[in-house]
Motif scaffolding. Structure first.
Motif, PDB file in Angstrom:
ATOM      1  N   MET A 118       0.827  -1.208   0.000  1.00  0.00           N
ATOM      2  CA  MET A 118       0.000   0.000   0.000  1.00  0.00           C
ATOM      3  C   MET A 118       0.857   1.251   0.000  1.00  0.00           C
ATOM      4  O   MET A 118       0.495   2.273  -0.602  1.00  0.00           O
ATOM      5  N   LEU A 119       2.003   1.165   0.658  1.00  0.00           N
ATOM      6  CA  LEU A 119       2.894   2.314   0.750  1.00  0.00           C
ATOM      7  C   LEU A 119       3.496   2.695  -0.598  1.00  0.00           C
ATOM      8  O   LEU A 119       3.618   3.878  -0.935  1.00  0.00           O
ATOM      9  N   ILE A 120       3.865   1.685  -1.401  1.00  0.00           N
ATOM     10  CA  ILE A 120       4.525   1.968  -2.679  1.00  0.00           C
ATOM     11  C   ILE A 120       3.548   2.043  -3.844  1.00  0.00           C
ATOM     12  O   ILE A 120       3.955   2.397  -4.957  1.00  0.00           O
ATOM     13  N   LEU A 121       2.293   1.724  -3.610  1.00  0.00           N
ATOM     14  CA  LEU A 121       1.308   1.728  -4.686  1.00  0.00           C
ATOM     15  C   LEU A 121       1.188   3.083  -5.384  1.00  0.00           C
ATOM     16  O   LEU A 121       1.162   3.134  -6.624  1.00  0.00           O
ATOM     17  N   PRO A 122       1.123   4.215  -4.662  1.00  0.00           N
ATOM     18  CA  PRO A 122       1.031   5.505  -5.359  1.00  0.00           C
ATOM     19  C   PRO A 122       2.232   5.789  -6.255  1.00  0.00           C
ATOM     20  O   PRO A 122       2.073   6.373  -7.334  1.00  0.00           O
ATOM     21  N   VAL A 123       3.426   5.384  -5.833  1.00  0.00           N
ATOM     22  CA  VAL A 123       4.624   5.622  -6.647  1.00  0.00           C
ATOM     23  C   VAL A 123       4.531   4.863  -7.962  1.00  0.00           C
ATOM     24  O   VAL A 123       4.811   5.418  -9.041  1.00  0.00           O
ATOM     25  N   ILE A 124       4.130   3.605  -7.900  1.00  0.00           N
ATOM     26  CA  ILE A 124       4.029   2.790  -9.112  1.00  0.00           C
ATOM     27  C   ILE A 124       2.948   3.331 -10.035  1.00  0.00           C
ATOM     28  O   ILE A 124       3.146   3.434 -11.256  1.00  0.00           O
ATOM     29  N   ILE A 125       1.806   3.713  -9.476  1.00  0.00           N
ATOM     30  CA  ILE A 125       0.708   4.211 -10.309  1.00  0.00           C
ATOM     31  C   ILE A 125       1.098   5.495 -11.017  1.00  0.00           C
ATOM     32  O   ILE A 125       0.936   5.627 -12.245  1.00  0.00           O
ATOM     33  N   ARG A 126       1.621   6.465 -10.271  1.00  0.00           N
ATOM     34  CA  ARG A 126       1.915   7.774 -10.872  1.00  0.00           C
ATOM     35  C   ARG A 126       3.043   7.686 -11.883  1.00  0.00           C
ATOM     36  O   ARG A 126       2.985   8.280 -12.963  1.00  0.00           O
ATOM     37  N   THR A 127       4.085   6.936 -11.571  1.00  0.00           N
ATOM     38  CA  THR A 127       5.210   6.819 -12.499  1.00  0.00           C
ATOM     39  C   THR A 127       4.809   6.058 -13.754  1.00  0.00           C
ATOM     40  O   THR A 127       5.171   6.441 -14.874  1.00  0.00           O
ATOM     41  N   THR A 128       4.055   4.971 -13.597  1.00  0.00           N
ATOM     42  CA  THR A 128       3.582   4.210 -14.755  1.00  0.00           C
ATOM     43  C   THR A 128       2.637   5.036 -15.602  1.00  0.00           C
ATOM     44  O   THR A 128       2.672   4.988 -16.844  1.00  0.00           O
ATOM     45  N   GLU A 129       1.800   5.811 -14.951  1.00  0.00           N
ATOM     46  CA  GLU A 129       0.870   6.674 -15.682  1.00  0.00           C
ATOM     47  C   GLU A 129       1.616   7.693 -16.545  1.00  0.00           C
ATOM     48  O   GLU A 129       1.267   7.922 -17.708  1.00  0.00           O
ATOM     49  N   GLU A 130       2.644   8.302 -15.978  1.00  0.00           N
ATOM     50  CA  GLU A 130       3.446   9.260 -16.750  1.00  0.00           C
ATOM     51  C   GLU A 130       4.154   8.575 -17.913  1.00  0.00           C
ATOM     52  O   GLU A 130       4.270   9.136 -19.001  1.00  0.00           O
ATOM     53  N   ALA A 131       4.629   7.346 -17.690  1.00  0.00           N
ATOM     54  CA  ALA A 131       5.296   6.605 -18.760  1.00  0.00           C
ATOM     55  C   ALA A 131       4.321   6.278 -19.887  1.00  0.00           C
ATOM     56  O   ALA A 131       4.669   6.349 -21.074  1.00  0.00           O
ATOM     57  N   LEU A 132       3.085   5.919 -19.555  1.00  0.00           N
ATOM     58  CA  LEU A 132       2.088   5.610 -20.579  1.00  0.00           C
ATOM     59  C   LEU A 132       1.672   6.864 -21.345  1.00  0.00           C
ATOM     60  O   LEU A 132       1.478   6.819 -22.567  1.00  0.00           O
ATOM     61  N   LEU A 133       1.543   7.976 -20.641  1.00  0.00           N
ATOM     62  CA  LEU A 133       1.162   9.223 -21.304  1.00  0.00           C
ATOM     63  C   LEU A 133       2.258   9.738 -22.231  1.00  0.00           C
ATOM     64  O   LEU A 133       1.976  10.485 -23.180  1.00  0.00           O
TER      65      LEU A 133
END
Length: 286
Positions: A149-164
Motif C-alpha cells: 500500500m505504501l509503494i502503490l502511489p509511486v508505481i501508479i503515478r510513475t507508470t501513468e506518466e510513462a504511458l502518457l
C-alpha cells in the motif's frame, strides 16, 4: 530594448544561474557527506563472515544473513502484490477512463491521499488490520501487504506518466490496422512505456528496503531466516534501528555502521541499476 535593461536582465540571469548551480552543489555535497561518513566508519567492519554469518546477540560477532534474506522476501512479496495492481490502475486511468469523470477524480484523490500518509500510519493500520483482524500475526506477509500500500502511489503515478509519454500515433496506428484496444496496449503501448515502468518498480524496491516503522509494527523482529511468508523476520532497517537502541560499546557502533554500509550500498546500487536498465530499454524501444 535599452542597453541598461539588457544589462539588468543579464545580471538577473547570472544570479539565477548561480542560485541553480549552488542548490545543485549543496545537494551533491550533502549526498557525498552522508555516503562518506557511513562508508568511512562501516566499510572496514564489513566482512564475509558479517554478511553470511548467523545473528547471535548484541555484543558478540553477529552476522546479518537472516536480515538480508528477510529483506529480500519483503521486497519480492511487496512488489508482486503492488506492481500488478499499480500498473493495471495506471492503464485504466490513461487508456480506459473518461477524463474528468467522478470516478477518475475519486481514484486520483485516493492515490494522492495514499502518497501523503506518513509511513508510521501505514504501520499502525497494518498492525491493526493484517496482524490482528486478519490473524496473520507478525509475519513477512503482513509487512508485505502494508508496504504494498505504501509503494502503490509511486508505481501508479510513475507508470501513468510513462504511458502518457507514448505518442498518440502508436494508438492510432494500431487501431487503423484493426487491432483491438487490449492488443494495442499490450503489444505497442506497454513495450514503449517499459523503461518508465521498470524505473517505478526499482525505485519502489528502494523504498521498501528503506522503511522501518511499518515493518517493525507488522513483520516483527525475529532474527532467524523465515521459513515461510507467515513467519516473522527482521529486515536490515529494523535491525539497524534495534542496534542504535543499544549502542553501549564500540563493537555495537561498528555493527551499526557496517549494517548501514550494506544498506546504503544496496540503495546506491539500485539507483544505478535503474539508470542503466531504463537507458537500455529506452534505446531498444526506439
Amino acid at each position: 530594448m535599452s542597453l541598461s535593461n539588457q544589462q539588468t536582465r543579464q545580471r538577473k540571469d547570472t544570479a539565477l544561474l548561480a542560485g541553480v548551480w549552488g542548490a545543485a552543489a549543496i545537494t551533491i555535497v550533502f549526498l557525498l557527506w552522508v555516503v562518506w561518513h557511513i562508508l568511512s566508519n562501516g566499510l572496514a567492519h564489513v566482512t564475509w563472515e558479517f554478511i553470511t554469518g548467523a545473528y547471535t546477540r548484541i555484543g558478540e560477532a553477529s552476522g546479518i544473513w537472516a536480515m538480508i534474506v528477510s529483506t529480500v522476501y519483503m521486497v519480492a512479496l511487496s512488489l508482486s502484490i503492488a506492481a500488478p495492481i499499480g500498473i493495471m490502475t495506471a492503464i485504466y486511468l490513461t487508456e480506459y477512463a473518461k477524463p474528468g469523470s467522478k470516478l477518475v477524480t475519486a481514484i486520483r484523490f485516493c492515490i494522492e491521499s495514499l502518497a501523503g500518509i506518513p509511513s508510521i500510519v501505514y504501520g499502525l493500520f497494518g498492525m491493526t488490520f493484517f496482524v490482528t483482524v486478519l490473524g496473520l500475526g507478525f509475519s513477512i506477509l503482513s509487512g508485505a501487504l502494508t508496504l504494498s500500500m505504501l509503494i502503490l502511489p509511486v508505481i501508479i503515478r510513475t507508470t501513468e506518466e510513462a504511458l502518457l509519454a507514448v505518442p498518440m500515433a502508436f494508438r492510432e496506428g494500431g487501431y487503423a490496422l484493426g487491432s483491438s484496444k487490449i492488443y494495442t496496449i499490450w503489444r505497442l503501448i506497454l513495450p514503449n512505456a517499459l523503461p518508465g515502468i521498470v524505473t517505478s518498480i526499482i525505485l519502489s524496491t528502494g523504498r521498501v528496503i528503506g522503511e522501518s516503522a511499518p515493518v517493525f509494527l507488522t513483520a516483527g523482529m525475529v532474527t532467524q531466516i523465515p521459513q515461510s511468508v507467515l513467519d516473522s523476520g527482521r529486515t536490515l532497517t529494523v535491525h539497524l534501528y534495534k542496534l542504535t537502541q543499544e549502542l553501549f560499546t564500540q563493537h555495537e557502533w561498528d555493527q551499526a555502521y557496517a549494517t548501514a554500509t550494506i544498506l546504503i550500498v544496496l540503495v546506491l546500487a539500485l539507483n544505478l541499476t535503474t539508470k542503466i536498465i531504463a537507458a537500455r530499454l529506452d534505446k531498444h524501444s526506439h
